[in-house]
Design a protein around this motif. Structure first.
Motif, PDB file in Angstrom:
ATOM      1  N   LYS A 144     -55.171 -67.739 -76.162  1.00 45.61           N
ATOM      2  CA  LYS A 144     -54.913 -68.771 -77.137  1.00 45.61           C
ATOM      3  C   LYS A 144     -53.578 -68.531 -77.836  1.00 45.61           C
ATOM      4  O   LYS A 144     -53.163 -67.398 -78.060  1.00 45.61           O
ATOM      5  CB  LYS A 144     -56.039 -68.801 -78.166  1.00 45.61           C
ATOM      6  CG  LYS A 144     -57.381 -69.191 -77.571  1.00 45.61           C
ATOM      7  CD  LYS A 144     -57.359 -70.617 -77.054  1.00 45.61           C
ATOM      8  CE  LYS A 144     -58.706 -71.017 -76.488  1.00 45.61           C
ATOM      9  NZ  LYS A 144     -58.717 -72.384 -75.983  1.00 45.61           N
ATOM     10  N   GLN A 146     -52.887 -70.436 -80.805  1.00 44.99           N
ATOM     11  CA  GLN A 146     -52.981 -71.078 -82.103  1.00 44.99           C
ATOM     12  C   GLN A 146     -52.425 -70.172 -83.199  1.00 44.99           C
ATOM     13  O   GLN A 146     -52.313 -68.962 -83.037  1.00 44.99           O
ATOM     14  CB  GLN A 146     -54.439 -71.434 -82.427  1.00 44.99           C
ATOM     15  CG  GLN A 146     -54.966 -72.655 -81.691  1.00 44.99           C
ATOM     16  CD  GLN A 146     -55.409 -72.325 -80.283  1.00 44.99           C
ATOM     17  OE1 GLN A 146     -55.229 -71.209 -79.835  1.00 44.99           O
ATOM     18  NE2 GLN A 146     -55.968 -73.302 -79.591  1.00 44.99           N
ATOM     19  N   GLU A 147     -52.103 -70.806 -84.328  1.00 43.14           N
ATOM     20  CA  GLU A 147     -51.507 -70.080 -85.439  1.00 43.14           C
ATOM     21  C   GLU A 147     -52.449 -69.032 -86.014  1.00 43.14           C
ATOM     22  O   GLU A 147     -52.006 -68.071 -86.633  1.00 43.14           O
ATOM     23  CB  GLU A 147     -51.088 -71.058 -86.544  1.00 43.14           C
ATOM     24  CG  GLU A 147     -49.934 -71.966 -86.150  1.00 43.14           C
ATOM     25  CD  GLU A 147     -48.668 -71.177 -85.862  1.00 43.14           C
ATOM     26  OE1 GLU A 147     -48.457 -70.140 -86.532  1.00 43.14           O
ATOM     27  OE2 GLU A 147     -47.906 -71.582 -84.969  1.00 43.14           O
ATOM     28  N   GLU A 148     -53.757 -69.232 -85.836  1.00 39.46           N
ATOM     29  CA  GLU A 148     -54.705 -68.274 -86.410  1.00 39.46           C
ATOM     30  C   GLU A 148     -54.547 -66.886 -85.793  1.00 39.46           C
ATOM     31  O   GLU A 148     -54.908 -65.891 -86.400  1.00 39.46           O
ATOM     32  CB  GLU A 148     -56.146 -68.750 -86.194  1.00 39.46           C
ATOM     33  CG  GLU A 148     -56.574 -68.748 -84.739  1.00 39.46           C
ATOM     34  CD  GLU A 148     -58.084 -68.742 -84.597  1.00 39.46           C
ATOM     35  OE1 GLU A 148     -58.761 -68.337 -85.554  1.00 39.46           O
ATOM     36  OE2 GLU A 148     -58.567 -69.147 -83.537  1.00 39.46           O
ATOM     37  N   THR A 292     -60.596 -75.085 -84.698  1.00 38.89           N
ATOM     38  CA  THR A 292     -60.351 -76.091 -83.670  1.00 38.89           C
ATOM     39  C   THR A 292     -59.717 -77.338 -84.257  1.00 38.89           C
ATOM     40  O   THR A 292     -58.804 -77.929 -83.667  1.00 38.89           O
ATOM     41  CB  THR A 292     -61.676 -76.455 -82.978  1.00 38.89           C
ATOM     42  OG1 THR A 292     -62.263 -75.266 -82.420  1.00 38.89           O
ATOM     43  CG2 THR A 292     -61.449 -77.461 -81.867  1.00 38.89           C
ATOM     44  N   ARG A 294     -57.832 -77.462 -86.972  1.00 39.55           N
ATOM     45  CA  ARG A 294     -56.447 -77.148 -87.316  1.00 39.55           C
ATOM     46  C   ARG A 294     -55.566 -77.152 -86.081  1.00 39.55           C
ATOM     47  O   ARG A 294     -54.420 -77.615 -86.123  1.00 39.55           O
ATOM     48  CB  ARG A 294     -56.365 -75.782 -88.013  1.00 39.55           C
ATOM     49  CG  ARG A 294     -56.901 -75.753 -89.418  1.00 39.55           C
ATOM     50  CD  ARG A 294     -56.368 -74.559 -90.181  1.00 39.55           C
ATOM     51  NE  ARG A 294     -56.656 -73.313 -89.468  1.00 39.55           N
ATOM     52  CZ  ARG A 294     -57.714 -72.554 -89.712  1.00 39.55           C
ATOM     53  NH1 ARG A 294     -58.595 -72.942 -90.629  1.00 39.55           N
ATOM     54  NH2 ARG A 294     -57.913 -71.428 -89.046  1.00 39.55           N
ATOM     55  N   ALA A 295     -56.100 -76.620 -84.980  1.00 39.34           N
ATOM     56  CA  ALA A 295     -55.314 -76.582 -83.743  1.00 39.34           C
ATOM     57  C   ALA A 295     -55.021 -77.999 -83.219  1.00 39.34           C
ATOM     58  O   ALA A 295     -53.913 -78.287 -82.792  1.00 39.34           O
ATOM     59  CB  ALA A 295     -56.051 -75.762 -82.688  1.00 39.34           C
ATOM     60  N   LYS A 296     -56.016 -78.873 -83.274  1.00 41.25           N
ATOM     61  CA  LYS A 296     -55.803 -80.252 -82.833  1.00 41.25           C
ATOM     62  C   LYS A 296     -54.842 -80.998 -83.753  1.00 41.25           C
ATOM     63  O   LYS A 296     -54.005 -81.788 -83.304  1.00 41.25           O
ATOM     64  CB  LYS A 296     -57.139 -80.978 -82.755  1.00 41.25           C
ATOM     65  CG  LYS A 296     -58.065 -80.465 -81.652  1.00 41.25           C
ATOM     66  CD  LYS A 296     -59.361 -81.257 -81.636  1.00 41.25           C
ATOM     67  CE  LYS A 296     -60.277 -80.782 -80.528  1.00 41.25           C
ATOM     68  NZ  LYS A 296     -61.567 -81.526 -80.520  1.00 41.25           N
ATOM     69  N   SER A 298     -52.403 -79.702 -85.627  1.00 43.10           N
ATOM     70  CA  SER A 298     -51.029 -79.223 -85.454  1.00 43.10           C
ATOM     71  C   SER A 298     -50.422 -79.671 -84.136  1.00 43.10           C
ATOM     72  O   SER A 298     -49.211 -79.832 -84.018  1.00 43.10           O
ATOM     73  CB  SER A 298     -51.005 -77.703 -85.552  1.00 43.10           C
ATOM     74  OG  SER A 298     -51.796 -77.131 -84.518  1.00 43.10           O
ATOM     75  N   SER A 299     -51.279 -79.890 -83.128  1.00 37.93           N
ATOM     76  CA  SER A 299     -50.735 -80.307 -81.835  1.00 37.93           C
ATOM     77  C   SER A 299     -50.250 -81.753 -81.857  1.00 37.93           C
ATOM     78  O   SER A 299     -49.456 -82.160 -81.003  1.00 37.93           O
ATOM     79  CB  SER A 299     -51.821 -80.170 -80.757  1.00 37.93           C
ATOM     80  OG  SER A 299     -52.930 -81.004 -81.033  1.00 37.93           O
TER      81      SER A 299
END
Length: 303
Positions: A144, A146-148, A292, A294-296, A298-299
């Motif tokens: 992954k 993602q920023e996390e 999830t 947050r990831a969507k 930001s995308s």
């Protein structure tokens, strides 16, 4: 009552109460006990055993008082403890030594070189891991982004120092049973009382372990650790966790009444590197989907 016995008992009470009964005739004692006759001068403290020696020793107490006051103001023991646990000067070989010591632990050897029938997979860190690493397909392994996984966290940044969690924990996960084993080294900077790891550090390790095992579980749909929230955490401390050693955290799934595709119940046992049980814990985790989302989100950003 017979006047003879009445006068005799009255005279005995005047002469000294119960202590005078020792010299009275045997035939008077049953009558006295039967009617429970006492005088105002008969004290219950007369029957207590007498101590020949005083319970308080001034000499011994004075010596300990002087010694305690000296140690409190002098702080000699604290100075020795600070020197013993000083991690200001990092030994460049210390991480290598700890890695070597960890890889030679019996449980590490057992899981890293398990039998062909055992589905144990070794992971190298807390973060940047997902279930794709555990897939047995021929597709390329992915991680992954993602920023996390990029932001510094408590255990990968703040505690990743000499005296803390200096080396990356070794994590083993069983694909078939969803069991997990984490091997973590804890240093002296993680102590509350001298030489004993703080209970909050143990709770932090358990919290991260529970969320990681939930994200790797085949029962759950999300493979992001930060999607999971620990709704309920129960910790039972069985024995002090001494610092400067490897803690073995064994986690497995437990059947819970609230379990479904969004909830999972896990239980963990923290052991010393010698196999002694230190802590037992149980947690109920909830898949909130926050990572999830947050990831969507930001995308879809245009920048």
């Amino acid at each position: 009552m017979n006047s003879y016995y009445t006068k005799s008992i009255t005279n005995l009470a005047r002469r000294g109460g119960a202590s005078a009964l020792k010299g009275c005739k045997k035939e008077l004692r049953p009558q006295f006990r039967e009617y429970g006759t006492r005088s105002d001068l008969d004290s219950p403290f007369d029957h207590l055993p007498k101590r020949n020696k005083s319970w308080f020793n001034w000499k011994v107490s004075s010596v300990f008082l002087a010694f305690g006051a000296f140690m409190a103001y002098n702080e000699t023991l604290f100075d020795y403890y600070e020197k013993f646990t000083d991690s200001g000067i990092l030994d460049e070989l210390l991480p290598v030594k700890l890695e070597y010591e960890m890889k030679n632990l019996p449980i590490y050897q057992k899981l890293a070189f398990s039998k062909s029938g055992d589905k144990w997979v070794k992971l190298n860190s807390w973060e940047n891991l997902d279930r794709n690493v555990l897939d047995s397909t021929n597709e390329a392994l992915k991680t992954k982004t993602q920023e996390e996984y990029k932001a510094p966290s408590l255990h990968t940044h703040t505690l990743a120092k000499p005296g803390g969690i200096l080396v990356k924990p070794a994590i083993f996960h069983n694909i078939e049973t969803d069991e997990g084993v984490s091997i973590i080294h804890v240093g002296h900077r993680l102590c509350g009382y001298p030489f004993i790891v703080h209970g909050g550090i143990i709770a932090t390790i358990l919290n991260e372990t529970f969320k990681r095992n939930a994200s790797l579980s085949s029962k759950m749909s999300s493979n992001l650790k930060d999607d999971y929230k620990v709704e309920n955490l129960t910790i039972s401390y069985k024995f002090p966790s001494f610092a400067n050693q490897f803690l073995i955290v064994k986690t497995r799934r437990k059947e819970g009444a609230n379990d479904d595709d969004k909830f999972i119940t896990l239980e963990s046992v923290v052991e010393s590197q010698k196999g002694q049980v230190l802590v037992k814990s149980e947690a109920l985790l909830h898949d909130t989907g926050r990572a999830t989302k947050r990831a969507k989100k930001s995308s879809w950003l245009p920048f």
